[in-house]
Enzyme design. Sequence first.
Site, PDB file in Angstrom:
ATOM      1  N   GLU A   1       9.891  -6.784  -6.989  1.00 16.46           N
ATOM      2  CA  GLU A   1      10.920  -7.376  -6.862  1.00 16.46           C
ATOM      3  C   GLU A   1      11.802  -7.717  -6.596  1.00 16.46           C
ATOM      4  O   GLU A   1      12.772  -6.322  -5.981  1.00 16.46           O
ATOM      5  CB  GLU A   1      11.576  -8.276  -8.395  1.00 16.46           C
ATOM      6  CG  GLU A   1      12.544  -9.741  -8.062  1.00 16.46           C
ATOM      7  CD  GLU A   1      12.575 -10.639  -9.761  1.00 16.46           C
ATOM      8  OE1 GLU A   1      12.899 -11.439  -9.680  1.00 16.46           O
ATOM      9  OE2 GLU A   1      12.373  -8.929 -10.783  1.00 16.46           O
TER      10      GLU A   1
ATOM     11  N   LYS B   1      11.192 -17.722  -7.334  1.00 18.36           N
ATOM     12  CA  LYS B   1      10.840 -17.676  -8.349  1.00 18.36           C
ATOM     13  C   LYS B   1      11.303 -19.138  -9.742  1.00 18.36           C
ATOM     14  O   LYS B   1      12.324 -19.496  -9.082  1.00 18.36           O
ATOM     15  CB  LYS B   1      12.263 -16.464  -9.419  1.00 18.36           C
ATOM     16  CG  LYS B   1      11.550 -15.781  -9.859  1.00 18.36           C
ATOM     17  CD  LYS B   1      12.688 -14.761 -10.420  1.00 18.36           C
ATOM     18  CE  LYS B   1      12.066 -14.208 -11.707  1.00 18.36           C
ATOM     19  NZ  LYS B   1      12.686 -12.652 -12.212  1.00 18.36           N
TER      20      LYS B   1
ATOM     21  N   CYS C   1       8.383 -11.356 -12.278  1.00 18.23           N
ATOM     22  CA  CYS C   1       8.789 -10.358 -13.211  1.00 18.23           C
ATOM     23  C   CYS C   1       8.846 -11.187 -14.767  1.00 18.23           C
ATOM     24  O   CYS C   1       7.864 -11.411 -14.797  1.00 18.23           O
ATOM     25  CB  CYS C   1      10.140  -9.768 -12.792  1.00 18.23           C
ATOM     26  SG  CYS C   1      10.948  -8.643 -14.003  1.00 18.23           S
TER      27      CYS C   1
ATOM     28  N   SER D   1      28.622  21.522 -27.174  1.00 17.33           N
ATOM     29  CA  SER D   1      29.666  21.804 -28.128  1.00 17.33           C
ATOM     30  C   SER D   1      28.506  22.868 -29.328  1.00 17.33           C
ATOM     31  O   SER D   1      28.771  23.326 -30.665  1.00 17.33           O
ATOM     32  CB  SER D   1      29.900  20.897 -29.261  1.00 17.33           C
ATOM     33  OG  SER D   1      29.389  20.433 -29.406  1.00 17.33           O
TER      34      SER D   1
END
Length: 703
Positions: free
Chosen positions: A45, A114, A175, A356
């Site tokens: 896309e 789309k 999509c 750490s």
Amino acid sequence: MGRKVTVATCSLNQWSLDFEGNYERILKSIEIAKTHQAKYRLGPELEICGYGCADHFYESDTLLHSFQVLRKLLESPVTQDIICDVGMPIMHQNVRYNCRVLFLNRKILLIRPKMLMANQGIYRELRWFSPWNLQRNVEEYFLPRIIQEVTGQDTVPFGDCVLSTKDTCIGTEICAELWNPRSPHVNMGLDGVEIFTNSSASHHELRKANQRVDLIKSATTKSGGIYLYANQRGCDGDRVYYDGCAMVAINGDVVARGAQFSLGDVEVVTATVDLEDVRSFRGELCQPLLESEHKPCRRVRVDFSLSACDDVYLPTHQPIIWNFHTPEEEISLGPACWLWDYLRRSGQTGFLLPLSGGVDSSSTACIVHSMCVLLCQAVKDSNTQVLSDIRRVVGDDSYCPQEARELCGRIFTTCYMASENSSSETQNRAKDLACQIGSTHLNINIDMAVKGILGIFTMVTGMCPRFRVNGGSHRENLALQNIQARVRMVLAYLFAQLSLWASGRPGGLLVLGSANVDESLTGYFTKYDCSSADINPIGGISKTDLKSFLLYCTERFQLTSHCSYSELEPLTDGQVSQTDEADMGMTYSELSMIGRLRKISKCGPFSMFCKLIHIWKDLLSPMEVAQKVKHFFRMYSVNRHKMTTVTPSYHAEGYSPDDNRFDHRPFLYNTLWTWQFRCIDNQVEISVLQVSGRPGSGLVYLG
């Protein structure tokens, strides 16, 4: 016989607004598709400009440069004799659309905008694009002059149409249309479309890949058909990683697939499939649409065949089994690939991590080590692009990494920032882990800086704050912890900027953060401490998943060092007096459940209480559940302001509190939640009355 077709789909590592690089990757994918005899090539896309351009979509430059790239593609001899399907933004009648452009031999066949937009979660497509709401409607699109000069066309079809070749019919989805209950492939299939294509920019989330595969298999299980899925891959400049998985499916079976995670910029997946298998599958299942108002798909005809006449001996691809990654594998791969994309595209020469010895920073260190493992494997696999990027990052044109520890030493610096409250145990664990993964490790003592800052405060106020274990108040205790945490941030950035300079090497380092998603949710971190960094690969991952990931790393990378707590408060009898879960008032498992209810299930305090009294009924009483819920919402609302400055993090969880684009909430709350908590209290009172046998039933909403 002319019924077998070879088609190609791909995953491309596109980068927003990198028109030159995007063009080269598109062209390379078409070239690879042609070498495999494919007659149709599908890309991701918005691949020409990159999916993540965001508000750059408003700019006319983005539209102009997209058309300039399209022109170069049309003119290239590489794109001849193959139908190319590319994605770009297009403005039609002053309205901006997210489009697919299909072209063949210097002619644009059609433009398909789309129709169903992605506008949830991290997606905001309606901000930049309008959906094409005119089903089965096609209009004329007037091409810009720079395209007319190449194609000789003035107008092309624009709208809801399909492509009809001499041997089959091809329909487009984009999509989110696949994920929608009104997916276009349903009606297209019933109207005779045999090949469906889906161009996506679908991001990675833990445990999501199977949903995508199931949807694609389901799309062709009900009514048959061939489904091509293309997706972007990599970090295109934002908090998400697009995770590939390009595939081809037929009649409910996946027959070809690409990798979910990879350092390769271009991956092309080709498959040869038999159109007759689709027709046979549909012969019994599908009946013509009988609705009186049925409106057939608008077909755009092209004088071109995907199949050859003599294909009897051409083998077809057979169904394959998709083996999904475990969540631990996903954590080791997705964030690692995202970090590499960020590093090579940022122009920096490595990473610096305050280590750490705790779960979070150790997880970040292991992800960087996993990145180095992937890089070395890519070099062994002759990935010249990866080798070129490595050499550019380390500043050595002749360098060739032989193993991960060696590369880690070149691009990864870790530092343990000790204070008088630190134990030798965590210091040794940090040192051991650094030694095992090969990072350049520094031991820094911050006491001098902390005492200097406290000296300034004492000189001005005449007061000297004390830790709680030494008789100080809660305010004093918190302030003293914050001083240590913020000094560590300042030193991290200082060493990131100058540690390479001190050793005579060019460049600077990106500072890595290591706060997990659960700590972000409750605000269990100091604003502007070591959680404040350039990027954070674990900011979207839960503590529970990180613990499992570290166990996975001990086996996958043969690491023997284990993690523990980081200390901000003094030791009590030589033992750590500070534990995360005790400080937060709930376990990480409980916090993950609360986080999912808050974001995914859209629960406020009262509805969350109503759900948790059933979920935790065997563990906690309604009163205890109420206390947990109220405690969480107090912490969440008091600390929500921290999310406005939180380090950009890899998006991996559906309940992430990241307020950049995903979780939009206020950051100034009434932290008493008076009305909401009263509703909870009333319900608890009813449950107590019921247990005691006194009257009372039903849910009470008002106080």
